[in-house]
Design a protein around this motif. Structure first.
Motif, PDB file in Angstrom:
ATOM      1  N   SER A  51      95.158  -9.735  10.755  1.00 16.08           N
ATOM      2  CA  SER A  51      94.984  -8.287  10.632  1.00 16.08           C
ATOM      3  C   SER A  51      93.611  -7.882  11.165  1.00 16.08           C
ATOM      4  CB  SER A  51      95.117  -7.862   9.168  1.00 16.08           C
ATOM      5  OG  SER A  51      94.945  -6.476   9.026  1.00 16.08           O
ATOM      6  N   GLN A  61      91.837  -6.109   2.715  1.00 17.34           N
ATOM      7  CA  GLN A  61      91.620  -7.514   2.370  1.00 17.34           C
ATOM      8  C   GLN A  61      91.865  -7.762   0.884  1.00 17.34           C
ATOM      9  OE1 GLN A  61      87.649  -7.958   4.626  1.00 17.34           O
ATOM     10  NE2 GLN A  61      88.487 -10.032   4.607  1.00 17.34           N
ATOM     11  N   TYR A  76      91.865 -12.412   8.915  1.00 13.80           N
ATOM     12  CA  TYR A  76      91.305 -11.079   9.144  1.00 13.80           C
ATOM     13  C   TYR A  76      90.254 -11.138  10.242  1.00 13.80           C
ATOM     14  CZ  TYR A  76      93.506 -10.116   4.673  1.00 13.80           C
ATOM     15  OH  TYR A  76      94.423  -9.977   3.661  1.00 13.80           O
TER      16      TYR A  76
END
Length: 839
Positions: A51, A61, A76
């Protein structure tokens, strides 16, 4: 193959929904958009996901974590500054450089078959495949023109109608080969549609467009957001809806409390831990988030309610959006396309007009008509205190967090080591709030002397005699079981002065609390003799009872704690009593007018059937009372006050009696003829209590069954008042019925007129400047206009956009006529004040 979920956008077109949360976490059918996408990808085999984050990325998150709870492995990539749709992917090159990867939008809703798209990509040998979608109105999107084989031949961003040669638009979802990274430099901003794809096209690289089946929406506006809710509920998008589904199209989460007569009009989705009360109507196309409370008679139609929000009784929400932790109080209306932001408080009777948006943390005063959006403004109300103290919806406004801050502000008034008395009624919410108050008082160095649960009169008496610097008590607001009330008292047992209230407000709003050394944190002690001390002073002031006759009384204790001590006290006074509802249960205590009338009907029947002398109903934890005579007739209101005044003046000639400016003129005249000194006060309870304390009065009371004999303590005390009534009846050898029959008839009428806040001052000025021939004008509280045989009091409400009109006449018809006349006069002055609505 890895899937990249792009979740860095701000979603500015969805403001105020995205003021405090990223667009990917905006819920559709109670589930965040990005969660729909993550689970859909996992279902199709894309379990390794990355992401890209920028705006409020820590929220995303925190929500998804490692992805394990969603069946995926989540990485992430956080952008320190916006790098564009392609630059953000370049930043994550290390994780993507080894194989083909898929890019999807974390803030668009789709049920695309990504496996088919990947097969198309591989079959064509493409460097880049754009997933396309056919839309009826392509003007707001980037067009992609392809040839018969699907190869891209042209890009066209945001065309006019003359440039629309296709209806296939770029969805922002792509399948890419790692070679595209060669066209970008690190830490520079790139956009796929404007920079990379045109360059690939210019180079002659194989770029293809795959026209997807199924559903796609970029949820780019508030209207599209509400439409997306309906499309999911209509199953136009093949994504799972949480909860157990019924055959009729109702989706129910776990741990729900839904009353039997609630109407659910499908399709409806209701989240977890939701409570919906009697008479509410939900749907069609309604989405209710987790942990919401929907009160009696509320109507929610084609609307979205986010998690932890409160919808009050008889609220109407139609085609609107209510964000997280909002509080919509009773009888409000939210009209089409209106939006209420996070943590907003919409007070009683407010109307929010169509397309009006309230940004987060706004407070709308009660009775407002809001016809323009509110973006800027204060988070808190201007006034913390109401007439009796600080009040709000239990566990909605009046939370432990709120109580902690309020207790810290109050305790900061006193020196370290000072003592504060605490007490409460028997309700569970009051226990919760009192414990929070105690913790905060200890933290600012105050010692606490706790009464636990005690009837209101006993608490007031103890406060006065405890020697403490102040006191805090918690109870349900009289007349409303949903509202908690925190009252603050000074060392003499009276309410805090306005000056001290302002100091508490200042400390509260500034959060300027005193902090003490850990060694100076306060201690808690428990009072063990509050009841005994009350009883001792009670009988000392009452004096010995006379055995002239034994009164027989039926007592309805209204499920209050008074039932545990008062029957024995009546026996000690020589009164024979029968007890009704004589156990402590705050949830069954009569508070509303209908509940009180039901108790009075039962009490009247029992008194009449048993041929007892008297019946009494104790209300508000022993603060107020209503009497019933031997025939079963209810004695209440001004007639009850007049009966007690008559007994006082006959047993105590030249007594000083305090009454509010709204009390009947005939009563004052008759008392003066009997030699009493009458003191008028303002119409609020605080002023009456203050007068009882400072004006050396012998008796004070109002028309709602609240009476004060200040020698015991300066507060309403129903047990002591009833004991005084019994003693005075024996002393005068009279009955309640005889006294009531001997009183003049009071002919009065009351009306309330809604007046916008901004018009109230002007209306009062115009009335004050008006001429009323042959009338006497007084302005102790509001404006009272008095003629020989009639009078009218015009009283602006301190806390609501309302004027109260109290009229007296020679008969009921005259009183109603006068009330109607002044109500119409006030309504006619509103346009003259230049305001017809609050905006």
């Amino acid at each position: 193959m890895k899937a990249v979920v792009m979740a860095g956008g701000e979603g500015s077109r969805l403001r105020p929904l995205t003021s405090n949360r990223p667009k990917p976490l905006v819920p559709v059918a109670t589930v965040p958009i990005m969660e729909h996408i993550v689970r859909h990808l996992a279902h199709q085999g894309f379990t390794e996901q990355l992401s890209t984050l920028f705006y409020l990325g820590d929220e995303i998150q925190s929500y998804f974590g490692s992805g394990a709870d969603f069946g995926v492995s989540m990485e992430y990539s956080v952008e320190p500054v916006p790098l564009g749709t392609a630059g953000s992917i370049k930043k994550a090159e290390e994780s993507l450089k080894d194989e083909t990867f898929l890019i999807v939008s974390g803030d668009a809703l789709t049920d695309c078959d990504f496996k088919k798209a990947v097969e198309f990509h591989k079959e064509k040998g493409a460097v880049a495949t754009l997933i396309l979608y056919r839309v009826p109105n392509p003007l707001e999107f980037g067009l992609v023109i392809t040839d018969e084989s699907g190869k891209v031949v042209r890009f066209l961003e945001k065309p006019s109608w003359s440039e629309v040669f296709t209806d296939t638009v770029n969805t922002g979802m792509y399948i890419l080969e790692p070679s595209v990274f060669e066209l970008m430099e690190p830490n520079r901003s790139y956009d796929w549609s404007q920079d990379i794809f045109p360059k690939l096209l210019e180079m002659g690289a194989p770029i293809y467009g795959y026209v997807m089946d199924g559903f796609w929406s970029d949820v780019g506006s508030l209207q599209q957001y509400r439409e997306a809710q309906e499309q999911v509920l209509r199953h136009e998008v093949q994504l799972p809806i949480p909860g157990s589904a019924t055959d009729s199209g109702v989706f129910l989460g776990s741990n729900l409390s839904i009353d039997q007569d609630v109407v659910l009009r499908p399709p409806v989705v209701i989240g977890r831990n939701v409570k919906i009360k009697s008479g509410a109507v939900i749907g069609p196309y309604a989405s209710i988030g987790d942990n919401c409370i929907i009160e009696e008679g509320a109507q929610i139609e084609r609307s979205v309610i986010w998690e932890r929000s409160y919808i009050g009784p008889n609220v109407s929400v139609k085609s609107a959006i209510v964000c997280s932790r909002a509080t919509i109080k009773r009888e409000c209306q939210l009209m089409e396309d209106s939006v209420v932001g996070d943590r907003c408080l919409v007070d009683v009777g407010t109307h929010i007009r169509p397309r009006v948006k309230l940004w987060p943390d706004k407070i709308v005063e009660r009775g407002s008509i809001v016809n323009m959006s509110l973006v800027w403004g204060n988070k808190w109300r201007g006034n913390l205190f109401r007439d009796l103290g600080v009040a709000g919806l239990s566990n909605i406004e009046m939370t432990p967090d709120f109580a902690c801050r309020l207790g810290s502000a109050f305790g900061s008034l006193f020196p370290t080591g000072g003592t504060v008395v605490t007490g409460r009624d028997s309700s569970r919410s009051s226990r919760m709030l009192k414990r929070a108050l105690i913790s905060s008082l200890l933290s600012v160095g105050c010692n606490v002397l706790d009464l636990r649960s005690a009837p209101v009169p006993i608490a007031r008496h103890f406060i006065r005699n405890s020697g403490a610097e102040g006191a805090l008590t918690v109870r349900k607001l009289p007349g409303n079981s949903r509202v908690s009330l925190i009252e603050m008292f000074g060392p003499d047992g009276t309410y805090l002065s306005k000056n001290l209230e302002r100091k508490v407000e200042t400390l509260f709003f500034r959060e300027d609390y005193k902090r003490t050394d850990p060694d100076d944190v306060g201690v808690i002690e428990f009072s063990s003799r509050a009841v005994e001390e009350y009883q001792s002073d009670f009988f000392k002031l009452l004096g010995p009872h006379e055995d002239t006759r034994t009164l027989r009384v039926v007592c309805d204790y209204g499920y209050s704690a008074l039932a545990s001590i008062y029957p024995a006290m009546l026996g000690q006074m020589g009164i024979e009593s029968i007890s009704l509802n004589a156990f402590n249960d705050s949830r069954r205590a009569p508070r509303t007018q209908d509940e009180i009338e039901a108790h009075l009907r039962d009490l009247s029947k029992i008194v009449g059937t048993l041929n007892y002398d008297l019946g009494v109903l104790f209300l508000d934890e022993g603060e107020r009372l209503v009497l019933v005579d031997s025939s079963g007739r209810e004695i209440s209101g001004n007639r009850l006050f007049a009966v007690l005044c008559s007994l006082v003046i006959h047993t105590q000639p030249k007594a000083r009696i305090a009454m509010s400016v709204a009390a009947p003129r005939l009563l004052e005249e008759s008392l003066r003829r009997l030699g009493a000194e009458v003191i008028r006060t303002k119409a609020d309870v605080r002023s009456l209590v203050q007068s009882a304390q400072s004006d050396q009065v012998d008796f004070a009371g109002d028309d709602r069954g609240g009476f004060i004999f200040p020698t015991l303590h300066p507060g309403f005390d129903a047990p002591f008042s009833f004991a005084q009534v019994a003693a005075m009846l024996q002393q005068t050898a009279s009955t309640i019925g005889e006294l009531a029959d001997g009183l003049p008839d009071f002919h009065s009428a009351k009306q309330s007129v809604r007046v916008p806040w901004e018009a109230k001052g002007t209306v009062m000025r115009i009335l004050n400047d008006s001429s009323f021939p042959d009338a006497t004008i007084s302005s102790l509280d509001g404006i009272k206009i008095q003629w020989r045989d009639e009078s009218v009091l015009v009283l602006p409400d301190s806390f609501e956009p309302v004027f109260h009109v109290v009229a007296e006449g020679a008969n009921d018809a005259d009183a109603r006529r006068l009330a109607d006349e002044f109500s119409q006069r006030i309504e006619a002055l509103i346009p003259e004040a230049g305001l017809e609505a609050i905006s």
